[in-house]
Structures are given as C-alpha cells and as structure tokens.
Design a protein around this motif. Structure first.
Motif, mmCIF file in Angstrom:
data_model
loop_
_atom_site.group_PDB
_atom_site.id
_atom_site.type_symbol
_atom_site.label_atom_id
_atom_site.label_comp_id
_atom_site.label_asym_id
_atom_site.label_seq_id
_atom_site.Cartn_x
_atom_site.Cartn_y
_atom_site.Cartn_z
ATOM 1 N N GLU A 175 0.843 -1.201 0.000
ATOM 2 C CA GLU A 175 0.000 0.000 0.000
ATOM 3 C C GLU A 175 0.876 1.248 0.000
ATOM 4 O O GLU A 175 0.556 2.240 -0.634
ATOM 5 C CB GLU A 175 -0.852 0.065 1.297
ATOM 6 N N ASP A 176 1.991 1.174 0.723
ATOM 7 C CA ASP A 176 2.809 2.380 0.917
ATOM 8 C C ASP A 176 4.115 2.378 0.123
ATOM 9 O O ASP A 176 4.884 3.330 0.180
ATOM 10 C CB ASP A 176 3.116 2.563 2.412
ATOM 11 N N GLY A 177 4.387 1.287 -0.586
ATOM 12 C CA GLY A 177 5.635 1.210 -1.351
ATOM 13 C C GLY A 177 6.834 0.893 -0.474
ATOM 14 O O GLY A 177 7.974 0.919 -0.937
ATOM 15 N N ILE A 178 6.604 0.571 0.788
ATOM 16 C CA ILE A 178 7.716 0.293 1.719
ATOM 17 C C ILE A 178 7.578 -1.114 2.317
ATOM 18 O O ILE A 178 8.537 -1.857 2.405
ATOM 19 C CB ILE A 178 7.743 1.335 2.880
ATOM 20 N N HIS A 179 6.355 -1.455 2.742
ATOM 21 C CA HIS A 179 6.111 -2.767 3.345
ATOM 22 C C HIS A 179 5.352 -3.643 2.361
ATOM 23 O O HIS A 179 4.331 -3.216 1.820
ATOM 24 C CB HIS A 179 5.314 -2.614 4.646
ATOM 25 N N PHE A 180 5.832 -4.849 2.158
ATOM 26 C CA PHE A 180 5.268 -5.705 1.115
ATOM 27 C C PHE A 180 4.648 -6.970 1.674
ATOM 28 O O PHE A 180 5.188 -7.590 2.588
ATOM 29 C CB PHE A 180 6.355 -6.066 0.092
ATOM 30 N N GLU A 181 3.500 -7.318 1.104
ATOM 31 C CA GLU A 181 2.841 -8.559 1.495
ATOM 32 C C GLU A 181 2.982 -9.558 0.367
ATOM 33 O O GLU A 181 2.560 -9.293 -0.773
ATOM 34 C CB GLU A 181 1.366 -8.279 1.747
ATOM 35 N N LYS A 182 3.589 -10.703 0.677
ATOM 36 C CA LYS A 182 3.824 -11.691 -0.379
ATOM 37 C C LYS A 182 2.538 -12.448 -0.710
ATOM 38 O O LYS A 182 1.824 -12.875 0.193
ATOM 39 C CB LYS A 182 4.898 -12.674 0.077
ATOM 40 N N LYS A 183 2.296 -12.611 -2.011
ATOM 41 C CA LYS A 183 1.118 -13.369 -2.460
ATOM 42 C C LYS A 183 1.517 -14.738 -3.000
ATOM 43 O O LYS A 183 0.653 -15.484 -3.445
ATOM 44 C CB LYS A 183 0.380 -12.589 -3.565
ATOM 45 N N GLY A 184 2.812 -15.017 -3.076
ATOM 46 C CA GLY A 184 3.268 -16.333 -3.542
ATOM 47 C C GLY A 184 3.335 -16.430 -5.052
ATOM 48 O O GLY A 184 3.142 -15.440 -5.767
ATOM 49 N N PRO A 185 3.579 -17.667 -5.559
ATOM 50 C CA PRO A 185 3.749 -17.864 -7.007
ATOM 51 C C PRO A 185 2.474 -17.578 -7.795
ATOM 52 O O PRO A 185 1.376 -17.952 -7.378
ATOM 53 C CB PRO A 185 4.097 -19.357 -7.112
ATOM 54 N N ILE A 186 2.636 -16.917 -8.935
ATOM 55 C CA ILE A 186 1.503 -16.646 -9.824
ATOM 56 C C ILE A 186 1.747 -17.248 -11.211
ATOM 57 O O ILE A 186 0.831 -17.338 -12.015
ATOM 58 C CB ILE A 186 1.221 -15.130 -9.954
ATOM 59 N N ILE A 187 3.006 -17.635 -11.495
ATOM 60 C CA ILE A 187 3.304 -18.309 -12.769
ATOM 61 C C ILE A 187 4.228 -19.488 -12.489
ATOM 62 O O ILE A 187 5.239 -19.326 -11.781
ATOM 63 C CB ILE A 187 3.994 -17.348 -13.770
ATOM 64 N N HIS A 188 3.863 -20.648 -13.036
ATOM 65 C CA HIS A 188 4.719 -21.836 -12.919
ATOM 66 C C HIS A 188 5.398 -22.095 -14.255
ATOM 67 O O HIS A 188 4.930 -21.621 -15.291
ATOM 68 C CB HIS A 188 3.882 -23.032 -12.453
#
Ligand code: FRU
Length: 486
Positions: free
Chosen positions: A139-152
C-alpha cells in the motif's frame, strides 16, 4: 504480517550492515554519487518505478557475502534521482518458493498500490533448480505482502526462467520473462493478464533461431520491452555470445532490438542486436517511464563471475554499484543515452576553458583534476591521428580518427596488464565524462555510445591528462561532484 523466518532474515541482514559499517566506510574506492550496497553484494536494478511522486529503486542484494547467493531486495527511494534514502528491506528469501533467492523483477502501480513481480529461486539438495514467478503487494511502497507464485514453469523451457518485467497496454497487463528453451536457446517469453494474478502464456517473442536471428546464446536474462518514440524496444542480457571483433568482448552482453510488437499475433519483428554499452561493466539494466514521460534506465555497473573475485572492495566487505540514471531516446533507429539532467545538482565549483589547443605534447589544465568530477568537452575539431585522455591514471579514453574507433583502456582487475574495449565512431564532437572514486562513464556525441567501467588502481592519483598526436581543439567545462552516499 511477516513470518518468523522473514523477521529473522531481516534482523540478520541489518546486523551485518551494523557489523561492517565502519570497515565499509573506510574503503577509498567507496563511491560518491553511485548507488552501492551498505555491505555485501549488489547486482541487478529491480522494481524501478516512479510511484506517487517518489522514485523507487530496488536492488539484488546478498547482505552476507561479496558473492552471489540467496538474494534479498534492498530498497532506495529518491525525489530527484540524485539524493537517495535507504529504506527497510523489501523482500527476504523466507518462503519455500524463494528460499534460494528473491531474484530479479519489476514493479507497477495499480489502484494506488505497488505490485512487485519477481522470481522465486529454489535449489534442492542435488542442486536442481526450480523457478516460480511471484507477486508481492504494497500500500505504501515500503512494506510488502507476499502473495506467492503466480506463474509456474511452462512446457518447453528449463528452470532458467526468470526476471519478469510487467507493463500495461490498452486494458491488459503484459509480462516478458527471460528464458532458456529445452534445446538451450535464449528466449524472451510473453504473458498477459487482466487482473495481475492470473497469467496466460502467449509464447516466445524473440530469441535464438526466432525472427531470423540464428544461434544467439544459451540464456537471455532480464528482458525489458517498452515503447519509445513510436517504436518498440526490447532490451535483454544474453549469455553465451562469442566475441566477434570488437563486439561481445565481455563475458556476458547487454543490448537491444528495435522493432514492432504485434500483441494480437504475439510477434515482435525486429532488427539486429546492438550492444547498449561499450565498457567493461554493464549488465541487466532496467527502465521505467517516469511521470515526466521520460524512459529512464539504471544498469548494474558489473558483470557476473569473471572479474568479481578480483574487485579490491571485497577486502572492505562490499562489491558493485549501479550506473548513473540515463534518459533513453531513439534517433534513426538507434538508442541514445543521456545522463538525466537532475545530476546537475551534484555540481560544485564549475570552471570553463575555451578553445583549448593541444598539439602533440601531453597537457594538464589547472583545476581540471579530481576523482569525483564531471567534464563536458565539446566543439571538438581535430586533425590528428589520436586523441587521448588519461583519467586518474586508472583509465584512458582514446579516439583514433583515421580508424574511426573509440577505445577505453583500464588496468585489468585480474592480471598485470592493460585491457581495452572499442567501438566504431564515425566522428567525435562531444564527450561527457562522469568520474567517481572507482568508476567512469563516458557519453560520446550526446549519448550515441557509452563506456561504463569500474576502475581501480592508484588511490591518490587525481590527474587528468590530455594528449594528441596532431592538432586538436575544444571547449571544456568541469565541475567537482558532491558526495551523496556514505
Ligand atoms: C542477472 C541475474 C538474473 C537473476 C539475478 C540473480 O544478473 O542472474 O537473471 O534474476 O541476477 O541475482
């Protein structure tokens, strides 16, 4: 929420920074105005974006060694591309799908959020590689939330499949990725998406034995595809090209193809491959389009493997830096690169010489010296076999009009000898030189060619010496450049 493993890795990296802070800062080769790691190894620029008025540049980072390893994403931000602030670590290789490195990738903005796409690199006990293209959102460009793999990994490719670069065209998102076919050919492969989470494989758009290219290396790293001045440009870093005369003399190359991207038919008709930089150290660059409409590029001023163990900065627990940012333009089908104008903020103590004349003898000009300097030499006229500028005794630029060849020489990092890189240059009318404590970037004729290199050697030599075989005259401006990094 950060996982325990993530917290642990962040802390270990911050401890490493603290532990070596003093040693790193004592290195005389530490640079004044180039982006460097606080400790450890920096390589590719990643996630370069102008987000909510701030430039973000992430970088491949191994905090624990001056070798390659399980990469983190380090993070710098800047309001002006000149003064940079270090931010908290963006990504650490904490999860199963990236445990051997959060490898290179890119950033885009969507609905006010920053989306990072990167490669999760995994190696098993036998050293077999797996690759996952992953997403992290902020949201802020500083703290990131990982969503995991999106392409195999799709069929037809080896696990050398990495470095996603994402952009928007019309109402679809596209992603280009560096790949190796099962036959061992380098490839740039295209995907598309409507929602940034589900991606459709569209196929290869360029590579060895595609578009009449013939054999062209065994792996293509860090592709970047963008529109510039009405055409499409694909930048890529191929591995496995054999040296050919003055071309492809570094261990790995970086260059571009100009062409036309047909999104409907998934084809990219293009011209020949042209090296982006003619120096010793340039690889894996990345561009972004900023809010002023400029296509700006940062490169890694380094090349993997060959010379790395011989960099003297290793004794001080750090290695590598970025180039200065360059603005790209396309002129008559050729990419021109110019230092961004904001770099003028670094200037101090300007001095001008009009109509300098050299005739044979080496000369120095009063106050034209130093190791953190910018020099513009223009209105060049010559009637000479050879024009040379020696830079701090560490490198030498040479132009040979009779052969129409520009050359950069430096002391080899590995052996006691001088090495050279060359390029063809029809004529020389302008030189724009950026020298830093251990680097040089020379822009010829307003960005027609660039030589970028790390240079080491005598720490105290600050001389700049001009010489020629016959007559040459020019105007010269010189500035001392401020220190903006520790
Ligand atoms: C290019 C590269 C990329 C990879 C990264 C790992 O220098 O090899 O292909 O993602 O570095 O650090």
């Amino acid at each position: 929420m950060k996982s325990e493993r993530e917290k642990e890795l962040f802390n270990q990296a911050y401890e490493e920074v603290e532990k070596y802070k003093v040693i790193v800062s004592k290195d005389p080769f530490r640079l004044n105005y180039h982006i460097m790691p606080p400790v450890g190894l920096l390589n590719d620029p990643n996630g370069f974006i102008h987000f909510k008025g701030v430039y973000h540049l992430f970088y491949q980072w191994n905090p624990f060694e001056t070798k390659h390893g399980a990469k983190f994403w380090g993070h710098y931000t800047s309001a002006d591309l000149v003064h940079w602030e270090h931010q908290p670590i963006a990504l650490a290789p904490s999860e199963w799908y990236e445990k051997n490195g959060c490898y290179s990738g890119s950033a885009i903005e969507h609905e006010g959020k920053m989306f990072l796409f990167y490669t999760g690199n995994v190696k098993d006990e036998e050293g077999n590689r797996k690759t996952y293209q992953c997403l992290a959102v902020s949201e802020d460009g500083i703290h990131f939330e990982k969503k995991g793999p999106i392409i195999h990994l799709p069929n037809g490719y080896t696990a050398h499949f990495r470095d996603p670069k994402v952009w928007k065209k019309g109402d679809a998102w596209y992603l280009v990725i560096g790949a190796q076919s099962e036959k061992g050919e380098g490839r740039a492969v295209l995907y598309s998406s409507k929602d940034l989470y589900t991606w459709e494989y569209l196929g290869p758009i360029a590579g060895g034995n595609i578009n009449g290219l013939g054999e062209f290396g065994y792996m293509w790293e860090c592709p970047d595809l963008f529109e510039l001045d009405g055409q499409d440009v694909l930048i890529v870093s191929p591995q496995g090209l054999k040296p050919r005369g003055y071309l492809y003399n570094n261990l790995y190359q970086t260059g571009y193809f100009v062409g036309r991207m047909d999104y409907e038919n998934v084809t990219f008709e293009h011209g020949g491959f042209v090296e982006l930089d003619r120096g010793f150290d340039f690889y894996a660059p990345q561009t972004t389009l900023d809010k002023k409409g400029r296509r700006i590029l940062f490169g890694w001023m380094g090349i993997p493997e060959e010379n790395e163990p011989f960099h003297p900065t290793i004794d001080y627990h750090w290695i590598h830096c970025m180039t200065i940012p360059r603005k790209l333009e396309l002129k008559h089908g050729k990419l021109y690169q110019k230092p961004v104008e904001e770099l003028q903020k670094l200037r101090e103590k300007g001095i001008t010489y009009l109509d300098v004349r050299i005739n044979g003898k080496p000369i120095e000009l009063e106050l034209v010296n130093g190791k953190s300097v910018e020099i513009i030499i223009d209105s060049i006229t010559y009637d000479t076999e050879r024009f040379e500028i020696s830079l701090n005794g560490k490198a030498r630029f040479i132009y040979t009009p009779s052969k129409k060849i520009a050359t950069l020489e430096r002391k080899s990092l590995k052996e006691d000898k001088i090495e050279a890189r060359h390029c063809e240059l029809e004529s020389l009318h302008k030189l724009h030189i950026f020298l830093d404590s251990s680097s040089v970037e020379i822009f010829l004729n307003d960005g027609e060619e660039v030589f970028s290199s790390r240079i080491f050697g005598n720490v105290i030599d600050e001389s700049i010496v001009f010489s020629s075989a016959g007559e040459i005259s020019f105007n010269l401006r010189k500035w001392t450049l401020k220190k903006v990094f520790d």
